[in-house]
Design an enzyme around this catalytic site. Sequence first.
Site, PDB file in Angstrom:
ATOM      1  N   TRP A 413       0.809  -1.222   0.000  1.00 56.53           N
ATOM      2  CA  TRP A 413       0.000   0.000   0.000  1.00 56.53           C
ATOM      3  C   TRP A 413       0.842   1.272   0.000  1.00 56.53           C
ATOM      4  CZ3 TRP A 413      -4.463  -0.627   4.122  1.00 56.53           C
ATOM      5  CH2 TRP A 413      -5.597  -1.151   3.483  1.00 56.53           C
ATOM      6  N   GLU A 414       0.238   2.354  -0.489  1.00 55.51           N
ATOM      7  CA  GLU A 414       0.828   3.707  -0.441  1.00 55.51           C
ATOM      8  C   GLU A 414       2.200   3.771  -1.114  1.00 55.51           C
ATOM      9  OE1 GLU A 414      -1.173   5.793   0.544  1.00 55.51           O
ATOM     10  OE2 GLU A 414      -2.396   5.048   2.181  1.00 55.51           O
TER      11      GLU A 414
END
Length: 601
Positions: A413-414
């Site tokens: 993620w991110e």
Amino acid sequence: MAVATSTSTPSSKRKTAPAKMAETPSSFAKGIYLGHILSEKILPYPPLKKDEQELVVMTVDAIEKWGKSVDVARIEEEKRIPIDILNQLKEMGLFGLVIPEEYGGFGLSTTGYIQVLTAAGNVDTSLTATIGAHQSIGLKALLLHGTREQKQAYLPKLATGEMIAGFGLTEPGAGSDARSLKTTAELSADGKHWVLNGSKIWITNGGIADFFTVFARTQHKQSDGSLKAKITCFIVTRDMQGFSSGPEEKKMGLVGSSTTSLTFEDVKVPVENVIGNPGEGFKVAVSVLNNGRLGLAGACAIGSRQIIKYAFDHAAQRKQFDHTLLDFGMIQSKIATMMTDAYAAEAMVRVSAHLMDSGETDYSIETAMCKVFATEAEWRICNEALQIAGGTGYMKEYPYEKILRDSRIFTIWEGTNEILRLFIGLSGLQAPGERLKVVADVFKRPLNDIRQSIGVLSDFGVRWIQRRTTTRENLTGIHPDFAKEAAVFEKYTALFAAEVETALLRYGKKIVENEFVVRRLADISIDLFAISCVLARASKEKKEKKDTLPSSQLARAFVRKARRRIAENVRRMGKNDDELEASIVNKLRQKGEIPNASVFL
């Protein structure tokens, strides 16, 4: 790295300004790449703001009490957050934690927000995903770059949870490479709206959100009349005709959170719904992700404590050979390492959150470092906790397997941790690269300009020698008890700056293509930043005589472990298996496939 510019005026007639060395960067982490130690950026270790401390404590207590009544198994079974639980989250105000009070939110600092977010995650990680996607990224562009009119229109509803937010960036062909977006938006003939077409995938809150921050490619006329594709950020709401979300994705973990695709078919988005200026969406996306990464890092850092508690309690109770597991050296080593990593991750997040809250404008590397370190530390902690639990940990009736499934996404993620290492390394190399170009430019100057540049060469030469022989700068403000550990940081910061220059001189611009080298530089800088944050935290706790944790031991243990990693990475800058590893993959690439296992047996 910027290329030095020159004028077309003949050298005999022009006046050339003396070359100047690059300025000291405003970022602590970027300073490390130059050998600078900007102690004032991270010291003293920041406390939680007094004016919100009571509110945070009360909110965390309320969540913990509420969490005891939540049927977590129901979330897993239904693979969604039931409406009644979602409504309870809204009633507690958890969708308005970062929204200013004037718009109906709590207006918490980054530090306060992370603590509350983590408390929700300790009930169920899907709650963290839902609340975090809403505030850390979903509405963050509006909060950072929206107009007052846009904020007045949407923030009050977002604060109460009447509207839930999602972040629409990822596409089938554009994950880490945001510049490869295929979703497009064309301005209507009357200039009143943009027509949006395309799709997004893996959007957290996709099935339950009503407000989306969406990024699309738009065409912009240049001064020469040509068109250039840029990225623009839009507010899209579920009620817009042509918008739809797909079915819920079947995921490994975080099954309670909503994850769907989004589709845009001639969606008419009013021009007033552009966040920032048309064509500046990439900057908006970067600023949002810089903020969002810290929320994820904080949830991992603080949430790791609960996982360690499971492992510690099990090890204290489980007996083998007439001893508890805590009596055995290998188990002691595991738990000590888990605590050391969690202690460091918490310190990094607290310092970086303070940088954001105090008005610093350059913290992109620090938040990326936090995300990489905290997510990988949490994954190791999850794995070790299950190992300590043994066969028990493999059973679904215990929390370990769910924690492991839920946590696996965090290093992806991110921005994947691989991409973030490149971002950290290449961003850090920019200022040293510019400094070396200034020196190189001196030798391109006309003979009558050389005298003006002697100072530059002399300054660079002195600094070059110092970085290889002595410590240039000190980490000030550290408690005297940690003088030895501070000296380790100072020594390796100077050595690191020397390695940075060596790498730049060896590879030049081609260093951007050498991921082996950039990765090592990034890992060294992450460990150096972590050491500085750990020493700041331990110094504060020593001064205040707060030892709820064995802070001194944890700090010393972390510095020793980090020093060994740094030393190994420095050694591998010159002696490594890079070419061998690349050749293995190239040989397999020539074959076009991995042979069946039977070939190897």
